[in-house]
Enzyme design. Structure first.
Site, mmCIF file in Angstrom:
data_model
loop_
_atom_site.group_PDB
_atom_site.id
_atom_site.type_symbol
_atom_site.label_atom_id
_atom_site.label_comp_id
_atom_site.label_asym_id
_atom_site.label_seq_id
_atom_site.Cartn_x
_atom_site.Cartn_y
_atom_site.Cartn_z
ATOM 1 C CG ASP A 414 -2.193 0.749 1.031
ATOM 2 O OD1 ASP A 414 -2.321 1.458 0.016
ATOM 3 O OD2 ASP A 414 -3.085 0.638 1.895
ATOM 4 C CD GLU A 417 -0.185 5.910 -3.334
ATOM 5 O OE1 GLU A 417 -0.553 4.777 -3.692
ATOM 6 O OE2 GLU A 417 -0.250 6.305 -2.147
ATOM 7 C CG ASP A 480 -8.367 4.064 -0.503
ATOM 8 O OD1 ASP A 480 -8.116 2.853 -0.662
ATOM 9 O OD2 ASP A 480 -7.765 4.773 0.322
#
Length: 759
Positions: A414, A417, A480
């Site tokens: 995960d 970014e 998401d």
């Protein structure tokens, strides 16, 4: 980034110096070097006091031309840089008084020697695009920042696709796109996976070889041009000739890398604990027991964030309060035939014991003053692992090795970014260029340790961030999203756009991530999710086991999970093609039907592999409209035929959706529906759909390791359908066509069917 005020003038405080002519051209060894002044040279005095751009033209492989423009060569950082293949193929170079030209394969670039500046790319006697008239240049903004800029012509009717994972309309025309990884969800212009590569319906693609922020104006500043710019003193881009979209992708991925083939087990259903839900081993066991009791095949169980202690992500240590016996729990899950995935990220919370360990060893990213970079987003006092340091990579990998030795099979990588730029990297990399590139070395570190411990064919990620080269490290998921039909459509658009950047394998959170989906949303998303390359049930604050929605959700999940398992001989064949050729498993319609203009804008349907058309139902009432290309297509679920070209409007129950087989296809289906990894050749059925008279199809049935397990040749002559096994084990197999059916004995290598009705 926009620099102009309308078409004629620059914005206040902006200065642009553009190439005016190829004043001086030198033929080098396999390349051309052009000196392009930014003002017209009419006398010797004009050569003083003005920028001159150096333009280098070369070819890294046939049908690809590289253009590199430099203003101040001494101000160009050299790291990080994308790994791009360079075969230095034989090229043809011609220089005369009127123009200079370089040809690679069928692709030629021509540079006019006199004013005005004009650089034209053509193939097969047809112009593809050109740089002309205040296109290539150096620009300074009001803050005195220096940018390199190029504009390439858009022809009338030319459409642009790609630029990574983008959740808006599939066609990029009219959009402003910044190549800058952000954690922005699926409902904005931000993206987790930014790729400075686009392709058009005119037979070429453009790869801007710059790892940092690249700004694209796709017919949005000058409506007849694609503009791209990057801060700094150099700009390199590659023109990639097709002519088809598939050819462009093959060449682009030959340059930047093709996906590793994920293990067959990863194509089964993944079930997650979800994010902020409460769970322990009893909860996990109840989910696994519930799936088994309801005959819901499950392949992977995923533990999200709270397998670790709160405030300490990531310290790679199981929370002893809820998982007192992790080794025993993993062993019990493995005894049930499950693989295990763990959530990780590249951050180290200050409360973690690893914070001091990493800081003392120099493994954490630092600010210019030498202190550890920290903030309170996500985890209190979090720091970031500096993956440019070999020692830090090995330190991080060592924590993962311990988990793999414990029995873990995969990692969900995960984040990656939100990477700061006010930092200093161990290897001296430029922080702005590292922002997107960080995702690559983060995921590469994890993929490498999986390949080391499990073997290359067993390494699989579930990654969120990516850039150029990230396609080599599957699988990626869409990030998401809300739990709505609108978000389902957003996710699909993002996946199709990402596939047009060479990413072969893609997934999404079935039911959506944020919020609890309505049962109708969940059931429609289940069908979409099981007809994606990878399939995961995951959410934020609520569980995603189907019986918590309604009993019909259980039935729908069972039906589509078993359908995917039966389709695995076909699907894994498409996966092998993705790894070998760089073509995505989930393909935008334009990719397969570039000559059908009705497919140009379609972003609510796709092809799964080369031969299955999928149109997810994006409404509770089952109403769906979709386009059928030319030919007689067959509905896989009920055998009815649909004739194209044309649009159809239908209503489907939750157990159905438009799932059509392409005319002339031979779909290999397996004999099992309880797992994705089995002997696909044993008992395989070859379903033949609308095969034309005189046509022949070769079908390769892969083994679970991707190697060919059996090869069949299927042909039709009049009302006779023939199938021959060319190689493979002496296992039973079936040939089926429109209700006619015969089953071969184990030793039979040939089957023949007489068709009762001529097509």
């Amino acid at each position: 980034m926009k620099f102009k005020d309308g078409y004629w003038r620059m914005r206040p405080g902006v200065r642009g110096d553009y190439a005016t002519a190829a004043h001086d051209v030198t033929a080098l060894d396999g390349s051309l070097r052009v000196l392009a002044p930014t003002r017209e040279i009419t006398r010797r005095g004009n050569t003083i006091d003005g920028p001159v751009l150096r333009v280098d033209l070369s070819s890294p492989m046939p049908d690809v031309i590289r253009v590199r423009t430099v203003h101040f060569a001494g101000s160009v950082p050299d790291s990080p840089a994308f790994a791009v293949r360079d075969d230095r193929p034989e090229v043809k170079i011609a220089v005369d008084a009127g123009e200079a030209a370089l040809t690679s394969g069928d692709l030629t670039v021509r540079v006019r020697r006199d004013a005005p500046w004009e650089m034209t790319f053509s193939a097969g006697g047809r112009e593809l695009t050109r740089s002309a008239g205040k296109s290539l240049g150096a620009v300074r903004d009001p803050a005195d920042r220096h940018f390199m800029i190029e504009q390439l012509r858009l022809s009338a009717g030319e459409l642009v696709y790609g630029l990574g994972e983008r959740f808006g309309p599939l066609v990029r025309n009219g959009q402003s796109v910044d190549i800058w990884n952000e954690d922005g969800g699926t409902s904005s212009e931000m993206a987790y996976k930014n790729v400075p590569f686009y392709l058009t319906n005119r037979g070429y693609g453009v790869f801007v070889n710059h790892p940092g922020r690249v700004s694209f104006e796709v017919g949005s500043e000058t409506v007849s041009r694609v503009q791209f710019s990057a801060e700094g003193h150099d700009l390199e881009y590659l023109i990639i000739h097709g002519p088809t979209p598939a050819d462009i992708l093959r060449r682009y991925t030959a340059l930047t890398g093709r996906p590793a083939l994920p293990p067959a087990w990863s194509f089964g259903l993944w079930l997650s604990t979800s994010f902020t839900t409460d769970y322990d081993e009893a909860t996990v066991t109840s989910f696994v027991d519930g799936m088994a009791a309801r005959d819901l095949p499950l392949s992977v169980f995923h533990f999200d964030c709270f397998w670790m202690r709160q405030f300490r992500w990531c310290d790679f240590a199981w929370d002893p309060e809820v998982f007192p016996d992790p080794e025993g729990m993993l062993r019990r899950l493995k005894e049930r035939g499950l693989r295990v995935c763990l959530w990780i990220n590249p951050y180290i919370g200050q409360a973690s014991e690893l914070f001091e360990e990493g800081a003392a060893a120099g493994h954490l990213l630092r600010r210019p003053d030498g202190t550890v970079w920290q903030d309170d987003h996500w985890q209190a006092g979090r720091a970031l692992v500096d993956f440019t340091s070999p020692a830090a990579r090995d330190w991080y990998a060592g924590k993962l090795r311990a988990l793999l030795d414990m029995g873990v099979d995969a990692f969900k990588t995960d984040f990656g970014e939100r990477i700061p730029t006010d930092v200093v990297y161990a290897d001296g990399s430029d922080p702005e260029r590292m922002h997107n590139y960080y995702s690559l070395i983060y995921n590469q570190t994890v993929h490498d340790v999986l390949a080391e411990r499990r073997g290359p064919g067993e390494a699989v990620l579930f990654a969120r961030s990516a850039t150029v080269g990230g396609q080599r490290l599957p699988v990626h998921w869409g990030g998401d999203c809300e739990s709505t039909f609108e978000a389902m459509a957003e996710s699909l658009r993002g996946g199709l756009s990402l596939g047009l950047g060479g990413f072969g394998f893609w997934s999404h959170d079935i039911g959506g991530f944020e919020g609890r989906p309505d049962p109708a949303v969940f059931k429609r998303w289940v069908a979409f999710g099981l007809l994606s390359s990878h399939s995961r049930l995951h959410g934020s604050g609520s569980y995603r086991v189907p019986w918590l929605f309604d009993e019909e959700s259980v039935e729908v999940l069972r039906a589509f999970t078993k359908l995917k398992a039966r389709l695995m001989p076909y699907l894994y064949g498409a996966a092998v093609q993705a790894a070998a050729e760089g073509l995505p498993m989930m393909r935008a319609m334009h990719l397969e039907f570039p000559g059908d203009r009705a497919c140009d804008h379609l972003d609510a349907q796709y092809l799964l592999g080369p031969d299955l058309l999928v149109a997810p139902v994006l409404s509770a009432d089952g109403e769906v409209s979709y386009y059928v290309p030319a030919g007689v297509w067959t509905r896989l679920l009920d055998g009815e035929t649909v004739t194209g070209p044309g649009w159809r409007s239908e209503r489907h129950g939750f157990d159905s959706l438009p799932l059509l087989v392409r005319p002339g296809a031979v779909i290999a289906t397996g004999a099992r529906d309880d797992r994705p990894d089995y002997d696909y050749a044993d008992g395989v059925t070859l379903d033949v759909y609308q095969l034309g008279d005189g046509a022949t199809r070769t079908v390769t049935v892969p083994a679970p390791d991707g190697a060919p397990a059996a090869v069949f040749e299927v042909s039709r002559q009049g009302d006779r359908l023939h199938a021959r096994r060319l190689n493979g084990p002496p296992a039973p197999w079936t040939l089926r066509h429109a209700g006619a059916r015969t089953t071969a004995a184990p030793a039979t290598d040939h089957i023949e069917i007489t068709l009762s009705v001529k097509e």
